[in-house]
Design an enzyme around this catalytic site. Structure first.
Site, PDB file in Angstrom:
ATOM      1  N   HIS A 276     -16.863  53.192 -13.850  1.00  0.00           N
ATOM      2  CA  HIS A 276     -18.270  52.838 -14.091  1.00  0.00           C
ATOM      3  C   HIS A 276     -18.344  52.002 -15.360  1.00  0.00           C
ATOM      4  CE1 HIS A 276     -22.612  53.276 -14.650  1.00  0.00           C
ATOM      5  NE2 HIS A 276     -22.651  53.668 -13.392  1.00  0.00           N
TER       6      HIS A 276
ATOM      7  N   HIS B 292     -23.947  46.894  -6.243  1.00  0.00           N
ATOM      8  CA  HIS B 292     -24.958  47.802  -6.800  1.00  0.00           C
ATOM      9  C   HIS B 292     -25.258  48.925  -5.802  1.00  0.00           C
ATOM     10  CE1 HIS B 292     -28.088  49.258  -9.239  1.00  0.00           C
ATOM     11  NE2 HIS B 292     -29.016  48.340  -9.082  1.00  0.00           N
TER      12      HIS B 292
ATOM     13  N   ASP C 154     -21.231  57.361  -6.412  1.00  0.00           N
ATOM     14  CA  ASP C 154     -21.038  56.932  -5.030  1.00  0.00           C
ATOM     15  C   ASP C 154     -19.874  57.610  -4.327  1.00  0.00           C
ATOM     16  OD1 ASP C 154     -23.119  55.055  -4.800  1.00  0.00           O
ATOM     17  OD2 ASP C 154     -22.015  53.729  -6.134  1.00  0.00           O
TER      18      ASP C 154
HETATM   19  N1  ACO Z   1      -9.805  51.476  -9.158  1.00  0.00           N
HETATM   20  C1  ACO Z   1      -8.702  51.008  -9.772  1.00  0.00           C
HETATM   21  N2  ACO Z   1      -8.727  50.402 -10.965  1.00  0.00           N
HETATM   22  C2  ACO Z   1      -9.909  50.249 -11.542  1.00  0.00           C
HETATM   23  C3  ACO Z   1     -11.102  50.710 -10.957  1.00  0.00           C
HETATM   24  C4  ACO Z   1     -11.026  51.356  -9.719  1.00  0.00           C
HETATM   25  N3  ACO Z   1     -12.106  51.825  -9.102  1.00  0.00           N
HETATM   26  N4  ACO Z   1     -12.144  50.413 -11.773  1.00  0.00           N
HETATM   27  C5  ACO Z   1     -11.625  49.790 -12.825  1.00  0.00           C
HETATM   28  N5  ACO Z   1     -10.270  49.696 -12.709  1.00  0.00           N
HETATM   29  C6  ACO Z   1      -9.331  49.144 -13.680  1.00  0.00           C
HETATM   30  C7  ACO Z   1      -9.379  47.628 -13.693  1.00  0.00           C
HETATM   31  O1  ACO Z   1      -8.448  47.072 -12.824  1.00  0.00           O
HETATM   32  C8  ACO Z   1      -9.065  47.353 -15.147  1.00  0.00           C
HETATM   33  O2  ACO Z   1      -7.681  47.535 -15.314  1.00  0.00           O
HETATM   34  P1  ACO Z   1      -6.832  46.575 -16.317  1.00  0.00           P
HETATM   35  O3  ACO Z   1      -7.362  46.904 -17.689  1.00  0.00           O
HETATM   36  O4  ACO Z   1      -5.412  46.950 -16.114  1.00  0.00           O
HETATM   37  O5  ACO Z   1      -7.151  45.172 -15.903  1.00  0.00           O
HETATM   38  C9  ACO Z   1      -9.742  48.481 -15.917  1.00  0.00           C
HETATM   39  O6  ACO Z   1      -9.785  49.576 -14.977  1.00  0.00           O
HETATM   40  C10 ACO Z   1     -11.168  48.146 -16.365  1.00  0.00           C
HETATM   41  O7  ACO Z   1     -11.911  47.664 -15.236  1.00  0.00           O
HETATM   42  P2  ACO Z   1     -13.183  46.722 -15.339  1.00  0.00           P
HETATM   43  O8  ACO Z   1     -13.380  46.051 -14.029  1.00  0.00           O
HETATM   44  O9  ACO Z   1     -13.064  45.848 -16.556  1.00  0.00           O
HETATM   45  O10 ACO Z   1     -14.339  47.773 -15.626  1.00  0.00           O
HETATM   46  P3  ACO Z   1     -15.889  47.501 -15.461  1.00  0.00           P
HETATM   47  O11 ACO Z   1     -16.559  48.450 -16.380  1.00  0.00           O
HETATM   48  O12 ACO Z   1     -16.231  46.062 -15.593  1.00  0.00           O
HETATM   49  O13 ACO Z   1     -16.139  47.895 -13.928  1.00  0.00           O
HETATM   50  C11 ACO Z   1     -16.823  49.016 -11.985  1.00  0.00           C
HETATM   51  C12 ACO Z   1     -16.875  48.983 -13.519  1.00  0.00           C
HETATM   52  C13 ACO Z   1     -17.310  47.672 -11.402  1.00  0.00           C
HETATM   53  C14 ACO Z   1     -17.745  50.131 -11.482  1.00  0.00           C
HETATM   54  C15 ACO Z   1     -15.351  49.300 -11.553  1.00  0.00           C
HETATM   55  O14 ACO Z   1     -14.908  50.521 -12.104  1.00  0.00           O
HETATM   56  C16 ACO Z   1     -15.200  49.295 -10.026  1.00  0.00           C
HETATM   57  O15 ACO Z   1     -15.013  48.232  -9.435  1.00  0.00           O
HETATM   58  N6  ACO Z   1     -15.249  50.508  -9.376  1.00  0.00           N
HETATM   59  C17 ACO Z   1     -15.161  50.596  -7.936  1.00  0.00           C
HETATM   60  C18 ACO Z   1     -16.496  50.222  -7.282  1.00  0.00           C
HETATM   61  C19 ACO Z   1     -17.544  51.311  -7.442  1.00  0.00           C
HETATM   62  O16 ACO Z   1     -17.297  52.497  -7.245  1.00  0.00           O
HETATM   63  N7  ACO Z   1     -18.756  50.887  -7.829  1.00  0.00           N
HETATM   64  C20 ACO Z   1     -19.907  51.797  -7.990  1.00  0.00           C
HETATM   65  C21 ACO Z   1     -20.323  51.909  -9.420  1.00  0.00           C
HETATM   66  S1  ACO Z   1     -21.635  53.088  -9.607  1.00  0.00           S
HETATM   67  C22 ACO Z   1     -23.042  52.252  -9.227  1.00  0.00           C
HETATM   68  O17 ACO Z   1     -23.137  51.071  -9.341  1.00  0.00           O
HETATM   69  C23 ACO Z   1     -24.226  53.013  -8.728  1.00  0.00           C
END
Ligand code: ACO
Length: 447
Positions: free
Chosen positions: A311, A272, A367
């Site tokens: 996101h 978060h 971020d």
């Molecule tokens: N880099 C590479 N691949 C990604 C990323 C990423 N940053 N984010 C998602 N994906 C891919 C996943 O591997 C998945 O691929 P697949 O379908 O082949 O398995 C697909 O995209 C969907 O990903 P999920 O994890 O299901 O998406 P979710 O909506 O649950 O996750 C999250 C969102 C946690 C923010 C994710 O995008 C992530 O981990 N990002 C990096 C961490 C980050 O920047 N967090 C800050 C968020 S903003 C905040 O909280 C204030």
């Protein structure tokens, strides 16, 4: 069941029994309690919704913040975030979030005066702060000291009293920057700096953070404005993890200091409040612009994530990220350009053209650039979630107020689906089968 408006309802057939039910739909949602009547037999408890992480469950009706993740829209009380970031100040935006409307000049001046005159803390809080170890994480200190505020203001327990609520809200918005700066100075071994109420909200915070031997701290106006805008961008984000924590803990009727301490605790988690720190670590690990293509390949091959991208809600460019990117350039004009910025720009350029990221709708989030700005301003990485907490405080408080006044709300208490043992009799310790005990130990170790 007869729905309120049968044209606005679901017809549900339970294939286990062949029975059909009509469930009302209002505001694009149905009440999961309306499914409780759906039973296999008379002694059945009734159908539950199963939704870990609340992926598709609304916990409240709210008038505060609107997000359309597919279109990249964020509005506070109807005002687009872009307009607030350009024209408003953090304190004005805090007023908007809490009271629902933008203030006129007189109200804004009174509100600003009220917040500025609640920036000091009780001197016993200094002793409390001093009790933390020299290397305590500032966010851990914030969780503890915000919770401790409830013991200084027992009048805050009167949450049904609007005047009491207003007073606690002013105190919390005024004191959080003071506690935040004290947590940093404690970890550095620097003496605490008293608030300077002639400075702006962000200017005073910079003074409490960085003032050394000078008689008066004069904030750099570009950095002061940049920080104020970053606070605006973080001020609310509807039912995120920490806001949900504030509402859930607040639903027990506890005072707002304790509820907000729960919000700080939720924000402490790396999923978060800690993602911008992870971005900086990732950029440092990549090391130089020429290593970016190789890094992108490794992400695509599944060896990690591109931090600051993607996101849960935004499946488009996070509107806050666009504004933050512009601020980053303004700040670097003052502080000098970080070599990490060039790596970030190259990462963004390649990722936005790459089918892996395009097809998954992965765009920079809030971020991606914010950590670079904080770092350029001189904040250590441990302070990043604390800065997030200062910005989020009006959001937590407006959501808490809305919750307290909401007649639909009850104490937050989810259901569970029990999959454990059926009833069984206690067995004397000598009679317990050995393999069963080992199995339990194995499960415990896995925890
Ligand atoms: N880099 C590479 N691949 C990604 C990323 C990423 N940053 N984010 C998602 N994906 C891919 C996943 O591997 C998945 O691929 P697949 O379908 O082949 O398995 C697909 O995209 C969907 O990903 P999920 O994890 O299901 O998406 P979710 O909506 O649950 O996750 C999250 C969102 C946690 C923010 C994710 O995008 C992530 O981990 N990002 C990096 C961490 C980050 O920047 N967090 C800050 C968020 S903003 C905040 O909280 C204030």
């Amino acid at each position: 069941m007869t729905p309120a408006n049968s044209g606005n309802s679901l017809t549900v057939t339970d294939n286990r029994t062949g029975k059909t039910y009509e469930v009302p739909v209002e505001n694009g949602a149905f009440k999961t309690m309306d499914f409780r009547q759906i039973k296999e037999s008379d002694d059945d408890f009734g159908l539950l919704g199963y939704d870990p992480g609340f992926l598709n469950t609304a916990s409240c009706k709210s008038n505060i913040t609107f997000i359309d993740g597919d279109r990249g829209i964020l509005r506070y009380r109807g005002y687009p975030i872009e307009q607030l970031a350009e024209h408003s100040t953090f304190l004005e935006t805090a007023y908007l979030l809490i009271k629902g409307e933008l203030p006129d000049q007189e109200r804004l001046s009174q509100w600003t005066f009220n917040i500025r005159h609640h920036t000091m803390t009780h001197s016993n809080l200094v002793k409390f702060m001093d009790g933390f170890r020299y290397d305590a994480h500032p966010m851990g200190i914030l969780v503890g000291t915000v919770g401790a505020l409830s013991t200084f203001y027992p009048d805050a327990k009167d949450i049904g009293n609007i005047d009491s609520r207003k007073l606690q809200i002013r105190r919390l918005i005024g004191k959080i920057p003071t506690l935040a700066a004290m947590s940093f100075r404690h970890s550095m071994g620097f003496p605490y700096v008293q608030p300077d109420n002639d400075l702006s909200f962000a200017g005073n915070f910079l003074s409490m953070m960085f003032r050394m031997t000078e008689l008066r701290y004069t904030p750099n106006p570009v950095l002061e404005r940049a920080l104020d805008v970053l606070f605006i961008l973080h001020a609310d984000h509807e039912q995120n993890c920490s806001t949900n924590a504030v509402r859930a803990v607040g639903s027990s009727g506890v005072d707002p200091y304790t509820a907000v301490a729960a919000g700080c605790a939720a924000l402490y988690g790396p999923k978060h409040g800690g993602a911008n720190e992870a971005v900086i670590r990732m950029l440092m690990e990549i090391g130089s612009v020429d290593k970016v293509p190789e890094f992108i390949q490794s992400v695509k091959a599944g060896s990690g994530r591109l931090m600051g991208f993607g996101h849960r809600v935004y499946k488009n460019y996070d509107p806050r990220a666009k504004i933050i990117k512009k601020i980053a350039f303004e700040v670097f004009e003052e502080t000098g350009r970080s070599p990490l910025l060039d790596i970030a720009l190259e990462l963004e350029r390649i990722a936005l053209e790459d089918d892996y990221f395009i097809s998954r709708k992965l765009y920079p989030n809030v971020d991606f650039y914010s950590g670079l700005i904080y770092q350029a301003m001189g904040f250590p990485m441990d302070m990043f979630p604390v800065l997030f907490a200062i910005g989020r405080i009006p959001g937590w408080l407006s959501q808490w107020s809305e919750h307290v006044k909401d007649g639909d709300q009850k104490i937050a208490r989810p259901r569970q689906i029990y999959l454990g043992e059926a009833e069984r009799d206690w067995v004397a310790v000598d009679s317990r089968p050995r393999n069963r005990v080992e199995e339990q130990l194995h499960d415990t170790c896995r925890l």
